[in-house]
Design a protein around this motif. Structure first.
Motif: not given
Length: 316
Positions: A228-232
């Motif tokens: 979801n793009g919250t963590v690389a």
């Protein structure tokens, strides 16, 4: 009479009789020397050297266009360009590869017409340069310019540039344009465990991107968050010596409801001619939540019931 005196008298007699001829010869000889020296010191006119080699690749990857392909490639590019210039849409469209028609233009002649009309707003000319070649795929830069000789354009000078791939399809040379290369179908590329099943169906390759079509099945009674793009680096493409992160996950989160199967497209930066072979599709942070949809949509790792990873081998 002494020998020396005889020679001297002979020379005087010769000079008296032929002095005019001697002087003329000397003058001519001196003039020749002067002119010759002058010509040697003149700036040398440089011969015009044509360095335009459209079928020699810019990228030094050791692969050149085979001699028996050059004519076909140049002919199909020229024919395609002229059809576009003359707005013979269907004829130009028929010169595209099947994959290009489907992926770039959604099997729609109307979409191709929009492309042509957006570029060929007036009479155009073009030049090409082979950029690189990988196997039987020949990649060219095509530069499209206003034909100022025929249009009389004196204002702006519009140019359009793109990469095209030349590919044989059913023994006929075809074009794939707008930087698109082609499609590769996969069979039996899956990863599965007790929580989910991931099937990699195919990939579409552009010159600078690869897009993987995946089908993911949630086998649990809770929500699964894959990215979801919250963590690389939630999802990466392994190229052996590099990891490339999936693009755009923050705007296209992969959240799967309990028991559902969903299709997604995973996009990665990858140059077609970089010599790298994708090894694995890596799901680095799979998060299993309960039945709380809102909590799953927030996707906070610390709120997940379970986190783990899965790698799917691509180079089988």
């Amino acid at each position: 009479m002494k020998p020396g005196t005889k020679i001297l008298l002979a020379l005087k007699k010769f000079w008296k009789k032929y002095w005019k001829i001697v002087v003329i010869v000397a003058i001519i000889w001196t003039a020749v020397l002067i002119i010759n020296n002058y010509l040697k010191n003149l700036p040398q006119e440089q011969a015009v050297i044509n360095t335009y080699t459209p079928d020699l690749p810019v990228m030094d990857n050791g692969e050149e266009v085979p001699e028996d392909k050059k004519e076909d490639i140049n002919n199909v590019i020229d024919t395609f360009f002229n059809y576009c210039n003359n707005k013979e849409y269907q004829k130009a469209y028929d010169l595209l590869t099947t994959d290009c028609q489907k992926y770039v233009y959604s099997d729609s002649l109307n979409e191709f017409i929009e492309y042509v009309d957006g570029i060929f707003t007036n009479k155009k000319i073009y030049n090409i340069q082979n950029y690189s070649n990988v196997g039987d795929v020949y990649i060219y830069d095509i530069n499209i310019l206003d034909d100022i000789l025929s249009t009389g354009t004196t204002g702006g000078y519009n140019t359009y540039r793109e990469k095209v791939a030349l590919i044989e399809e059913n023994n006929v040379m075809k074009i794939s344009n707008q930087g698109y290369i082609g499609k590769v179908n996969f069979s039996n590329l899956t990863g599965e465990d007790q929580y989910l099943k991931v099937a990699v169906l195919y990939k579409n390759m552009s010159y600078d991107r690869e897009e993987y079509a995946v089908e993911i099945t949630n086998k649990t009674d809770g929500y699964l968050v894959i990215g979801n793009g919250t963590v690389a680096n939630e999802i990466t493409l392994n190229l052996g010596d590099q990891e490339r992160p999936a693009l755009g996950l923050i705007n296209n989160a992969i959240i799967i409801e309990p028991g559902k199967t969903m299709s997604y497209f995973l996009l990665f930066d990858k140059y077609y001619d970089d010599g790298k072979t994708p090894k694995e599709l890596k799901l680095n942070l799979i998060r299993l939540f309960g039945t709380d949809k809102e909590l799953a949509e927030e996707g906070a790792t610390e709120n997940a019931n379970l986190t783990y990873s899965m790698n799917i081998t691509l180079d089988r």
